[in-house]
Structures are given as structure tokens and as C-alpha cells.
Design a protein around this motif. Structure first.
Motif, short mmCIF file in Angstrom:
data_model
loop_
_atom_site.label_atom_id
_atom_site.label_comp_id
_atom_site.label_asym_id
_atom_site.label_seq_id
_atom_site.Cartn_x
_atom_site.Cartn_y
_atom_site.Cartn_z
N PRO A 111 0.82 -1.21 0.00
CA PRO A 111 0.00 0.00 0.00
C PRO A 111 0.85 1.26 0.00
CG PRO A 111 0.03 -0.98 2.18
CD PRO A 111 0.74 -1.95 1.28
N ALA A 112 0.29 2.34 -0.56
CA ALA A 112 1.03 3.59 -0.68
C ALA A 112 0.08 4.77 -0.54
CB ALA A 112 1.75 3.66 -2.03
N ALA A 113 0.56 5.83 0.08
CA ALA A 113 -0.22 7.06 0.23
C ALA A 113 -0.22 7.80 -1.11
CB ALA A 113 0.36 7.93 1.33
N VAL A 114 -1.41 8.06 -1.65
CA VAL A 114 -1.54 8.71 -2.96
C VAL A 114 -2.45 9.94 -2.85
CG1 VAL A 114 -1.08 6.61 -4.28
CG2 VAL A 114 -3.43 7.13 -3.57
N GLY A 115 -2.46 10.58 -1.68
CA GLY A 115 -3.35 11.71 -1.46
C GLY A 115 -3.09 12.89 -2.35
N ASN A 116 -1.90 12.97 -2.95
CA ASN A 116 -1.59 14.05 -3.90
C ASN A 116 -1.73 13.60 -5.35
OD1 ASN A 116 -0.97 15.93 -1.87
ND2 ASN A 116 1.10 15.08 -1.66
N GLY A 117 -2.32 12.44 -5.57
CA GLY A 117 -2.48 11.92 -6.92
C GLY A 117 -1.43 10.90 -7.27
#
Length: 647
Positions: A111-117
């Protein structure tokens, strides 16, 4: 009787009409095309569902939700789209857990944080053909990506949508997407003003990185294939020693045999008692290399290089060492081959899938983080007979690994500082390389040491350190500091600082249980490295392109750093000591006439074999009394050097 015939005739006519309609609408097995008003690439993002996740919180903005959504890319134009890429502008602190039929190009793993796209690219379907050339076959002109993840802060019935979606391929322009409820869409058309580079590339271009690994299929059969793995070190300070490579098979494959490497465990139980044993009932699994889903692969020692059964391939058998190109270009590459058996339904020559989730680790070297496996154009190999021709691999994938800066407590080497103007040594930080427990020691403070304690392991320093603190009237922390727990330590001693130049002593200590051949040290000095003149007893080179880094290696016969055994060094031979020492000198012409501050003469970064070492948070304190006693300090330094030489 006649009425029955009439009724049967009507029913047959209705059935014939429905059959014709079914044929016109794709009833022959093809999917019906949707009504898309777009002459280009049609993108959609559909939010499907969400469910509340633990923990349950009253604060709506902090509540996590599990969501599912689908992104589709449809080629509704006249031009084939190669290596499709789509950008999804997430904006709700999304954490992406999985994405089918695509790889994430700007994160290393999920999993990866993609809150900025984030940007997704096609895998294994990289190209989207046109409807004209496929007779409207939706499987060839459309890609569907199913997304799963977590998000925060949007309470039902609102739709947590991205701020935008757009095609990331060059030569297309996309308008702002239109949104209706939980669906947004955009039609991206070719930009006639854009100058596209002409390319014959079928797959994604090869990426650049610190460590590049390629997975080439050299021979393919129905139920097995021959693969070659090539590792290439491209970072001038990157290195691997005693590397261990691991990955994960996703489709039940197992490794039958290997050349140039071996698996750390030869486990055949997963084949014997699993699906492979049921399918290959007459197969002799006792000779299989391993059936592990996540095998750990290591390099062969040099004495197996010419072995006709397990070696005898170029660039193999280096005992797990990959040197940087700044040291040896030919030893920056490693190769091994393996025969891989497949499982149903992949029993044809073209059903080829590489392993995923690649990871590589070493002993004392940089920590690498590997990205996704991507399909690239086949590797070209020179003709083995010497003819002016090349042979292409059947299929090629690439994995790029980049060096990451070690987190606090995760490094495996440390540095200590000392100087001519202070007779105390600033040691490595407590727990610099981690601590299993800090209940009985102090992990936040350190105790200055007398110089001779650098020659002994930490366990033998306590008594001398306490005595030194009392003599020098230093504060004695309670409890006493924890050990640094580092395998390698490097002492940087500022020896002189005069009007026309300065010098430093560099000493390495190997406290671990593994010998280091062909070691190197790299020291970064932000403002003073340009004055580097010479290193004595080391080979020294100034790497101007790396922020003023001085690269040092051992001279012939002095390039071997042996391990400590039972608290002592195993050899007293001066050619292979358990430590190494050098003096390096600098001049000040590049600094003009201003005096150089002592703090500028200590490294801001120090590397051993590519591993960034932990540095002390403070520098040796300058005292007026010590300045006045400069000649006494030089005499003490000479005695320490003598001890180093006879140790």
C-alpha cells in the motif's frame, strides 16, 4: 391442428428475429461497444462503494473508509495508444492498497499514500488498439483498472471523488473532466501542435536508477522457460555485499535449476503437497532447486565460476559483491540463470509472467527500495559466434531499485569525531545502529572518551570512560550510555588546521563477523573538499559531481578489512589488519584569505561501502586551554598513531 402450426410458426419467427438481434449486438461472443461521444481516448472514474473501517471515530474528518472504484481507458479514436498512462488526482488522503491490470509508476510498492495523486500505467496490457483494426473488440481497445484502498473524511452520502483524471501520455490534451454523481469522465484528443518523438518502441521505455535489474526470457516451452536475471549497479557510491535477492511468484511457478546463483533454502514441500505435485505427477521433485513462493537467492562463491553444472556464465559468482562503477566497471554487474516451471492455465509459450515484489538486501551497504516490474522492449544480446548480429530475448521486464536514506537506528555503521584542539573523542551515538532494549542504558546521551578507547570494543570501554569523565570533570549520565551496536565505525580526526592547509586522519574499525574485501569510504565536505590534495596509504579521488565527495579505497594489499573474532582481530599481519588508517591533506587556495572554521573541516556525510553512517550530533568542543596546549596534543596524536600501527 392448423392453429397449432400457426402458433409454432409465430414462435419460430420471433426466435429468428432475436437470434439476428443477438448477432447484430455482439451475441457471437464479442462485447457490445458503449455509446461514447469521443474521437480520442475516453477516460472514466467510477466510485463504486465504501465501508467504515476500524477504528470507529466520532471525528468525521479522521474516520477511515475502505473504498472501491474503477478507472477505464477506452481508445475511441483512429490512432493506437502505446504504453498508456493515466493520472488520477486523489485528494482525500487516499491510501491505495491494490490496482488490477496496472502498475503504479510513482511509488515503490503498495500500500502507498496517494493523497496528492498518482500515475498508473498498463500491465500486462500496455497498448490500446483501435476499434477499426480490431472490429470493435473491447478487450483490445479498453483497459479497466479496479482500485481498492482507504480514504478519510467524506461522510456518506457524499462521493469522495478525485479532483481530476487525465491521460499522462505525450501528445494528448485533456479538458477538465465532467462529473455526475459518483462518475467523472474526460475525452482526451491528440494535440496536433505537439511534436512527438518517432519511436518504434512497443513497451515502456527503460527506467534509470541506482540498481537496475532485468528479467529476460531466453527460451520458452509449453510448461517451462529459461530466464536470466541481470543486476547492474549504476550509482557511483552504491554497493552490495553478500546480497540476498527475493521476490514472490504469483502463478504457482517453481525454480527447477539455477546457474550462477542458488537459493538459500531448497524446500520442495510446497510442490510435493501442493498443486504442482498434483499436476506433475511423474516429476522428480527431489532435484528441484526450490518450490518456495518467496525464495531467497544468493550469489555463488568465486570458486564456482568455472563449474560446468552451476556456474560457467559471464558475470557470475562474486560471492554477492556488486562494486560501484567508480571502483571497477566489470564488477558492477551480476548475472544468473534459472529454469522456471509453470502451472495451468499458463501452459503455452507466450504465457509468461515475471515474479513480483522484488527486494534486495546486503550486509553493510545502502538500503534499496525496489519499484514495480514493468515490461520493456526485449534485450539485445550479441551473437555468440561473433557475427555482426544480435539476438533478442523473447520477453523482458525491468525492476529499478533506488537507495533510500536509512532511518534513525537502522544504519550499520557510525562515525566518531576527534580533533587536535581537544583531547576527548566524540563517540558514535548510543543506539546509532539500533538497540533491542534500553531499559538498563541511556539511549539519549553519550559520554566523551579518551582516544585509546577507540581501539577496544564497547564492552571494554566503560571503566576507562567513567575514569576519563572524572578526570576531565565531565558530567556522568545515569544510567550509562547504550552501545552503538554498529558493525563498522570510522573515526575522523582533525589533525591540523594552518594558514595554508589542513589535514585529517581517517581510521576504520570492523567490529562485525564478516570480512570486507575491496572496501571504500566516501566523505562529503560541503565547502572544503575542493582543496583536496592527497591521501596517504589510501587511494583518494575527488568526485566533483557528487557535492564535493572524496572517494577513498585501499592500496593493493591494504584493501581487506578483516572481522573481529572473539573480541580480538584474527590477524596481526599489517597487510590485512582489522582496521585501516590514512592521512588526507588539503590546501586552502579555493577559500581565499579568510580563515577556515574548524566546523567546516568535519564531514556532513560519511559512507562506508555505500552505507551512510550515523554521525555524532556535536563536534569536538574548542577550548582555549587546549589551543594553548597544541603541541602536547600533537604529541598525544603521535602516540595514538603509533598504537594504531602496532595494533
Amino acid at each position: 391442428m392448423d392453429s397449432r402450426m400457426v402458433t409454432l410458426s409465430i414462435l419460430l419467427s420471433i426466435l429468428a428475429v432475436e437470434v439476428v438481434r443477438a448477432q447484430d449486438n455482439g451475441g457471437n461472443g464479442t462485447k457490445e461497444l458503449a455509446n461514447i461521444d469521443c474521437n480520442g481516448i475516453y477516460l472514466t472514474y467510477t466510485f463504486e462503494s465504501r465501508s467504515r473501517e476500524y477504528p470507529y471515530l466520532k471525528n468525521v474528518t479522521a474516520q477511515p473508509w475502505a473504498f472501491k472504484s474503477t478507472a477505464t481507458i477506452t481508445n475511441a479514436g483512429f490512432y493506437e495508444l502505446k504504453n498508456w498512462k493515466i493520472f488520477i488526482g486523489f485528494q482525500n488522503d487516499e491510501i491505495l492498497v491494490s490496482a488490477s491490470n496496472a502498475v503504479i509508476t510513482d511509488v515503490d510498492e503498495l500500500p502507498a499514500a496517494v493523497g496528492n495523486g498518482t500515475t498508473l500505467s498498463g500491465f500486462p496490457q500496455t497498448d490500446l488498439k483501435t476499434s477499426v483494426l480490431t472490429a470493435g473488440d473491447l478487450d483490445q481497445i479498453q483497459a479497466k483498472v479496479e482500485l481498492k484502498g482507504s480514504l478519510f473524511g467524506i461522510k456518506p452520502p457524499g462521493f469522495p471523488m478525485p479532483r481530476t483524471i487525465k491521460l499522462a501520455n505525450d501528445g494528448y490534451k485533456c479538458p477538465a473532466p465532467t462529473r455526475k454523481g459518483g462518475t467523472m469522465s474526460a475525452c482526451c484528443v491528440r494535440d496536433l501542435k505537439a511534436k512527438l518523438k518517432k519511436t518504434t518502441r512497443k513497451y515502456m521505455p527503460r527506467q534509470k536508477g541506482d540498481l537496475m535489474m532485468t528479467y529476460d526470457v531466453l527460451q520458452a516451452y509449453g510448461n517451462n522457460y529459461l530466464a536470466q536475471v541481470t543486476m547492474e549497479n549504476e550509482n557511483p557510491l552504491g554497493r552490495l555485499d553478500h546480497w540476498n535477492l527475493t521476490w514472490e511468484w504469483k502463478r504457482g511457478e517453481f525454480i527447477n535449476s539455477m546457474r550462477g546463483a542458488y537459493t538459500r533454502k531448497k524446500d520442495i514441500s510446497e510442490c510435493t503437497y501442493g498443486a504442482a505435485g498434483q499436476y506433475y505427477q511423474d516429476f522428480d521433485f527431489s532435484k528441484v532447486m526450490t518450490c518456495e513462493k518467496k525464495p531467497i537467492i544468493g550469489d555463488l562463491p568465486p570458486d564456482r565460476e568455472k563449474d560446468k553444472e552451476v556456474g560457467n556464465i559471464p558475470f557470475c559468482c562474486r560471492n554477492g559483491t556488486l562494486l560501484p562503477t567508480t571502483m571497477n566497471h566489470t564488477k558492477s554487474k551480476s548475472v544468473f540463470q534459472m529454469q522456471v516451471y509453470k502451472m495451468p492455465p499458463d501452459l503455452n509459450r507466450t504465457a509468461l509472467y515475471p515474479p513480483e515484489k522484488w527486494k534486495i538486501v546486503g550486509v553493510v551497504n545502502p538500503q534499496y527500495k525496489c519499484g514495480q516490474v514493468i515490461r520493456v522492449d526485449p534485450t539485445e544480446f550479441p551473437d555468440p559466434t561473433g557475427l555482426q548480429s544480435v539476438t533478442l530475448a523473447i520477453a523482458t521486464w525491468q525492476v529499478v531499485c533506488n537507495i533510500t536514506r536509512p532511518k534513525k537506528g537502522e544504519t550499520r555503521c557510525c562515525a566518531s569525531f576527534s580533533a587536535y584542539y581537544n583531547d576527548s573523542v566524540v563517540p558514535c551515538n548510543a543506539c546509532a545502529c539500533g538497540c533491542s532494549s534500553t531499559r538498563r542504558c541511556n539511549a539519549h546521551e553519550q559520554l566523551l572518551l579518551p582516544p585509546e578507547t577507540l581501539l577496544v570494543p564497547f564492552a571494554n570501554r566503560t571503566k576507562k570512560a567513567v575514569t576519563w569523565a572524572r578526570i576531565k570533570h565531565l558530567r556522568l549520565p545515569r544510567p550509562l550510555p547504550c552501545p552503538d551496536n554498529c558493525r563498522v565505525s570510522v573515526n575522523w580526526h582533525l589533525a591540523t588546521n594552518h594558514v595554508n592547509g589542513w589535514s585529517a586522519h581517517v581510521t576504520m574499525f570492523n567490529w562485525g563477523d564478516i570480512d570486507f574485501a575491496d572496501w571504500f569510504i566516501a566523505v562529503q565536505l560541503d565547502t572544503t573538499a575542493a582543496g583536496f590534495q592527497k591521501a596517504y596509504s589510501f587511494n583518494g579521488t575527488l568526485l566533483k559531481d557528487l557535492n564535493g565527495t572524496i572517494f577513498m579505497t585501499g592500496l593493493p594489499g591494504l584493501n581487506y578489512l578483516v572481522a573481529q573474532t572473539n573480541g580480538t582481530h584474527p590477524s596481526r599481519d599489517p597487510k590485512v589488519p582489522g582496521k585501516q588508517q590514512s592521512v588526507i591533506s588539503f590546501h586552502k587556495k579555493h577559500l581565499g584569505s579568510r580563515p577556515t572554521a574548524d566546523r567546516e573541516l568535519f564531514p556532513t556525510k560519511l559512507f562506508f561501502n555505500g552505507e551512510e553512517c550515523a554521525l555524532p550530533p556535536i563536534l569536538p568542543e574548542a577550548r582555549a586551554s587546549c589551543r594553548a596546549a597544541h603541541f602536547q596534543t600533537v604529541a598525544l596524536l603521535a602516540s595514538i598513531t603509533f598504537l594504531f600501527l602496532i595494533f
